[in-house]
Design a protein around this motif. Structure first.
Motif, PDB file in Angstrom:
ATOM      1  N   LYS A 158     -25.196  32.871  61.316  1.00  0.00           N
ATOM      2  CA  LYS A 158     -25.493  32.739  62.747  1.00  0.00           C
ATOM      3  C   LYS A 158     -26.364  33.906  63.211  1.00  0.00           C
ATOM      4  O   LYS A 158     -27.363  33.706  63.904  1.00  0.00           O
ATOM      5  CB  LYS A 158     -24.181  32.684  63.529  1.00  0.00           C
TER       6      LYS A 158
ATOM      7  N   GLU B  22     -18.376  24.826  60.670  1.00  0.00           N
ATOM      8  CA  GLU B  22     -18.285  25.584  61.927  1.00  0.00           C
ATOM      9  C   GLU B  22     -19.678  25.797  62.532  1.00  0.00           C
ATOM     10  O   GLU B  22     -19.858  25.659  63.741  1.00  0.00           O
ATOM     11  CB  GLU B  22     -17.617  26.940  61.675  1.00  0.00           C
TER      12      GLU B  22
ATOM     13  N   LYS C 160     -20.716  22.572  64.061  1.00  0.00           N
ATOM     14  CA  LYS C 160     -19.968  22.321  65.291  1.00  0.00           C
ATOM     15  C   LYS C 160     -20.511  23.170  66.446  1.00  0.00           C
ATOM     16  O   LYS C 160     -20.556  22.732  67.583  1.00  0.00           O
ATOM     17  CB  LYS C 160     -18.488  22.639  65.059  1.00  0.00           C
ATOM     18  N   GLU C 161     -20.967  24.392  66.129  1.00  0.00           N
ATOM     19  CA  GLU C 161     -21.500  25.296  67.148  1.00  0.00           C
ATOM     20  C   GLU C 161     -22.974  25.017  67.463  1.00  0.00           C
ATOM     21  O   GLU C 161     -23.556  25.651  68.332  1.00  0.00           O
ATOM     22  CB  GLU C 161     -21.327  26.754  66.710  1.00  0.00           C
TER      23      GLU C 161
ATOM     24  N   GLN D 112     -26.322  30.126  73.208  1.00  0.00           N
ATOM     25  CA  GLN D 112     -25.990  31.343  72.459  1.00  0.00           C
ATOM     26  C   GLN D 112     -26.996  32.459  72.790  1.00  0.00           C
ATOM     27  O   GLN D 112     -26.607  33.617  72.933  1.00  0.00           O
ATOM     28  CB  GLN D 112     -25.990  31.066  70.949  1.00  0.00           C
TER      29      GLN D 112
END
Length: 125
Positions: free
Chosen positions: A22, A59, A62-63, A87
């Motif tokens: 990320k 994950e 999903k984000e 974000q």
């Protein structure tokens, strides 16, 4: 893509993987449209189970950072993606909050801070 796993970290391994990917996406080190290594390949490279890397990729999906594409693997989504944009907005807000707190500590007023922000903004063009 570089992933470093720490056994001393409080974060579970899947979360360490997710957070590092990320961070690399948000920093531009991994560009949109990049196809990430397969789950199996990444697991082998960093010495973790396939289940761990699967959870990290799930994950991230999903984000809203990546999307799984049948036959192609996982690809980094565009920065125009609403979730990814959110974000970035969170990061901007955190950065501005820190800047404002620091400015207040040294007695800088709003006008001075605004002038400084404009100067920095124009210097980056």
């Amino acid at each position: 893509m570089k992933i470093l796993i720490s056994n001393q970290s409080e974060l579970p391994i899947y979360s360490q993987i997710k957070e590092q990917i990320k961070e690399q996406i948000l920093n531009g080190n991994i560009e949109e449209g990049t196809i990430l290594p397969s789950i199996r390949k990444l697991a082998k490279e960093i010495g973790v189970s396939v289940i761990t890397t699967t959870r990290a990729y799930n994950e991230l999906e999903k984000e809203g950072f990546i999307a799984s594409m049948q036959g192609k693997g996982s690809v980094v989504l565009s920065k125009d993606n609403k979730i990814l944009k959110e974000q970035y907005l969170i990061r901007i807000e955190e950065g501005l909050e820190n800047a404002i707190q620091t400015a207040k500590k040294i007695g800088m007023d709003y006008v001075e801070l605004e002038e400084l922000a404009n100067k920095i903004w124009k210097g980056m063009e």
